[in-house]
Design a protein around this motif. Sequence first.
Motif, PDB file in Angstrom:
ATOM      1  N   MET A  76       0.821  -1.204   0.000  1.00  0.00           N
ATOM      2  CA  MET A  76       0.000   0.000   0.000  1.00  0.00           C
ATOM      3  C   MET A  76       0.859   1.259   0.000  1.00  0.00           C
ATOM      4  O   MET A  76       0.523   2.251  -0.646  1.00  0.00           O
ATOM      5  CB  MET A  76      -0.942  -0.011   1.209  1.00  0.00           C
ATOM      6  CG  MET A  76      -2.060  -1.036   1.097  1.00  0.00           C
ATOM      7  SD  MET A  76      -3.118  -1.079   2.552  1.00  0.00           S
ATOM      8  CE  MET A  76      -3.783   0.577   2.520  1.00  0.00           C
ATOM      9  N   GLU A  80      -0.291   0.378  -4.188  1.00  0.00           N
ATOM     10  CA  GLU A  80      -1.181  -0.671  -4.679  1.00  0.00           C
ATOM     11  C   GLU A  80      -1.781  -1.435  -3.500  1.00  0.00           C
ATOM     12  O   GLU A  80      -1.352  -1.266  -2.357  1.00  0.00           O
ATOM     13  CB  GLU A  80      -0.411  -1.651  -5.575  1.00  0.00           C
ATOM     14  CG  GLU A  80       0.451  -1.019  -6.650  1.00  0.00           C
ATOM     15  CD  GLU A  80      -0.341  -0.258  -7.709  1.00  0.00           C
ATOM     16  OE1 GLU A  80      -1.567  -0.459  -7.792  1.00  0.00           O
ATOM     17  OE2 GLU A  80       0.274   0.535  -8.438  1.00  0.00           O
ATOM     18  N   PHE A  81      -2.777  -2.281  -3.780  1.00  0.00           N
ATOM     19  CA  PHE A  81      -3.259  -3.205  -2.764  1.00  0.00           C
ATOM     20  C   PHE A  81      -3.712  -4.495  -3.424  1.00  0.00           C
ATOM     21  O   PHE A  81      -3.893  -4.557  -4.642  1.00  0.00           O
ATOM     22  CB  PHE A  81      -4.351  -2.591  -1.881  1.00  0.00           C
ATOM     23  CG  PHE A  81      -5.585  -2.164  -2.612  1.00  0.00           C
ATOM     24  CD1 PHE A  81      -6.703  -2.967  -2.642  1.00  0.00           C
ATOM     25  CD2 PHE A  81      -5.639  -0.930  -3.249  1.00  0.00           C
ATOM     26  CE1 PHE A  81      -7.854  -2.568  -3.305  1.00  0.00           C
ATOM     27  CE2 PHE A  81      -6.788  -0.511  -3.905  1.00  0.00           C
ATOM     28  CZ  PHE A  81      -7.890  -1.335  -3.937  1.00  0.00           C
ATOM     29  N   PHE A 137      -6.902  -2.901  -8.054  1.00  0.00           N
ATOM     30  CA  PHE A 137      -8.206  -3.423  -7.635  1.00  0.00           C
ATOM     31  C   PHE A 137      -8.720  -4.451  -8.646  1.00  0.00           C
ATOM     32  O   PHE A 137      -9.151  -5.544  -8.270  1.00  0.00           O
ATOM     33  CB  PHE A 137      -9.207  -2.274  -7.489  1.00  0.00           C
ATOM     34  CG  PHE A 137     -10.629  -2.715  -7.276  1.00  0.00           C
ATOM     35  CD1 PHE A 137     -11.079  -3.033  -6.008  1.00  0.00           C
ATOM     36  CD2 PHE A 137     -11.513  -2.828  -8.344  1.00  0.00           C
ATOM     37  CE1 PHE A 137     -12.388  -3.461  -5.810  1.00  0.00           C
ATOM     38  CE2 PHE A 137     -12.815  -3.241  -8.155  1.00  0.00           C
ATOM     39  CZ  PHE A 137     -13.253  -3.555  -6.882  1.00  0.00           C
ATOM     40  N   ILE A 277      -6.009  -5.451   4.857  1.00  0.00           N
ATOM     41  CA  ILE A 277      -5.980  -4.074   4.350  1.00  0.00           C
ATOM     42  C   ILE A 277      -6.418  -3.101   5.439  1.00  0.00           C
ATOM     43  O   ILE A 277      -5.817  -2.034   5.629  1.00  0.00           O
ATOM     44  CB  ILE A 277      -6.873  -3.934   3.102  1.00  0.00           C
ATOM     45  CG1 ILE A 277      -6.280  -4.727   1.936  1.00  0.00           C
ATOM     46  CG2 ILE A 277      -7.049  -2.468   2.710  1.00  0.00           C
ATOM     47  CD1 ILE A 277      -7.175  -4.795   0.706  1.00  0.00           C
ATOM     48  N   VAL A 281      -4.507   0.105   7.024  1.00  0.00           N
ATOM     49  CA  VAL A 281      -5.098   1.453   7.006  1.00  0.00           C
ATOM     50  C   VAL A 281      -5.179   2.011   8.420  1.00  0.00           C
ATOM     51  O   VAL A 281      -4.827   3.173   8.668  1.00  0.00           O
ATOM     52  CB  VAL A 281      -6.489   1.425   6.345  1.00  0.00           C
ATOM     53  CG1 VAL A 281      -7.190   2.777   6.512  1.00  0.00           C
ATOM     54  CG2 VAL A 281      -6.370   1.077   4.863  1.00  0.00           C
ATOM     55  N   CYS A 285      -1.384   3.631   6.955  1.00  0.00           N
ATOM     56  CA  CYS A 285      -1.071   3.611   5.526  1.00  0.00           C
ATOM     57  C   CYS A 285      -2.214   4.244   4.729  1.00  0.00           C
ATOM     58  O   CYS A 285      -3.386   4.073   5.082  1.00  0.00           O
ATOM     59  CB  CYS A 285      -0.845   2.174   5.046  1.00  0.00           C
ATOM     60  SG  CYS A 285       0.566   1.362   5.805  1.00  0.00           S
ATOM     61  N   LEU A 287      -4.420   4.647   1.222  1.00  0.00           N
ATOM     62  CA  LEU A 287      -4.792   3.911   0.015  1.00  0.00           C
ATOM     63  C   LEU A 287      -4.193   4.548  -1.239  1.00  0.00           C
ATOM     64  O   LEU A 287      -4.031   3.884  -2.258  1.00  0.00           O
ATOM     65  CB  LEU A 287      -6.323   3.854  -0.108  1.00  0.00           C
ATOM     66  CG  LEU A 287      -7.051   2.959   0.892  1.00  0.00           C
ATOM     67  CD1 LEU A 287      -8.563   3.133   0.750  1.00  0.00           C
ATOM     68  CD2 LEU A 287      -6.677   1.504   0.704  1.00  0.00           C
ATOM     69  N   THR A 288      -3.854   5.825  -1.143  1.00  0.00           N
ATOM     70  CA  THR A 288      -3.270   6.522  -2.288  1.00  0.00           C
ATOM     71  C   THR A 288      -1.768   6.303  -2.410  1.00  0.00           C
ATOM     72  O   THR A 288      -1.162   6.699  -3.403  1.00  0.00           O
ATOM     73  CB  THR A 288      -3.554   8.023  -2.181  1.00  0.00           C
ATOM     74  OG1 THR A 288      -3.145   8.487  -0.881  1.00  0.00           O
ATOM     75  CG2 THR A 288      -5.025   8.301  -2.362  1.00  0.00           C
ATOM     76  N   VAL A 333      -9.293   6.209  10.005  1.00  0.00           N
ATOM     77  CA  VAL A 333      -9.144   7.059   8.826  1.00  0.00           C
ATOM     78  C   VAL A 333      -9.326   8.533   9.208  1.00  0.00           C
ATOM     79  O   VAL A 333      -8.558   9.405   8.780  1.00  0.00           O
ATOM     80  CB  VAL A 333     -10.155   6.653   7.740  1.00  0.00           C
ATOM     81  CG1 VAL A 333     -10.145   7.664   6.599  1.00  0.00           C
ATOM     82  CG2 VAL A 333      -9.821   5.265   7.206  1.00  0.00           C
TER      83      VAL A 333
END
Length: 346
Positions: A76, A80-81, A137, A277, A281, A285, A287-288, A333
């Motif tokens: 991430m 990427e994920f 994705f 994930i 987060v 981390c 997502l971008t 978040v």
Amino acid sequence: MSAAPQAVTAGPRPARRPFALRLLARPEVGVLLGAVAVLVFFLIAAPTVRQGGSMATVLYQSSTIGIMALPVALLMIGGEFDLSSGVAVVTSALTASMLSYQLTVNVWTGVTVALAVSLGVGAFNGWVLVKTRLPSFLVTLGTFLILQGVNLAVTKLVTDNVATDDISDMDGFGQAKALFAASFDVGGTEVKITVVWWLVFAALATWVLLRTKYGNWVFAVGGDQDSARAVGVPVTFTKISLFMLVGFGAWFVGMHQLFTFNTVQSGEGVGQELIYIAAAVIGGCLLTGGYGSAIGPVFGAFMFGMVNQGIVYAGWNPDWFKAFLGAMLLGAVLINLWVRRAATRR
């Protein structure tokens, strides 16, 4: 008579940011505070948590999530994920189990082939991504569906069942169990070896991110891969290797599951990718991409383990776990957003 030399007046020094703001700029600080808060809450709400055996169980639950959350977090940070990471764990375990049992070979043969398969899945994801420039994705969603179907179909075809056969009496089983699924005693409390591996992998990942050229590459490709390529960063190698690290994590956790339970259910793993994930987060981390740490997901995984077991020890309905999970994710978040804004504010 010469004029007296003019005194040189230094310009105003830029104001040094307060230590608290510099500390808040670290991606793991917010989740550390959250983990401490969750721990204190359940120490009060569920006194059973204070027992050594209970805390060992919490750490074990956290480690099985945390081992996978680490490479997922690195991926991430790289922008990427991977949606296939959950079923990839089961693919690894099924490969090792069925190959060893059906060919009646030493289980280390199955373990080795499973490692090759897991790394191959990761390399495939990374290669398709860099060659097509499709979003991760879509690429990993496709791999997720492929692996989910293959896991079930091949297992039924080979074993005529939805689960693999028991391999506990095969050559090499004891040695493999000692590496992947052993326990040891600490002050009369049984602790799983995965807790040690989790902390070792976290220390290694932290060193790689902060002290090596590869770590700089990961942050660079996550921030702006075109700019990174322009300054000589091997973007293709970095992206593919990050997906292969996720494959390695899936292999390790898959081996742990296999040598803990001696058999594997082919339909498992679905939904676990979201847990990994989410732990990353919650650990800070983005997502971008381009931002995060390896320590943050350690605390994120601990929060998962603490809530999962704490609800049980408190005697609450375990169905509430998903609600707690969603609240933790949303809260993390929002906290991370606030922390970054506070840290960058003058």
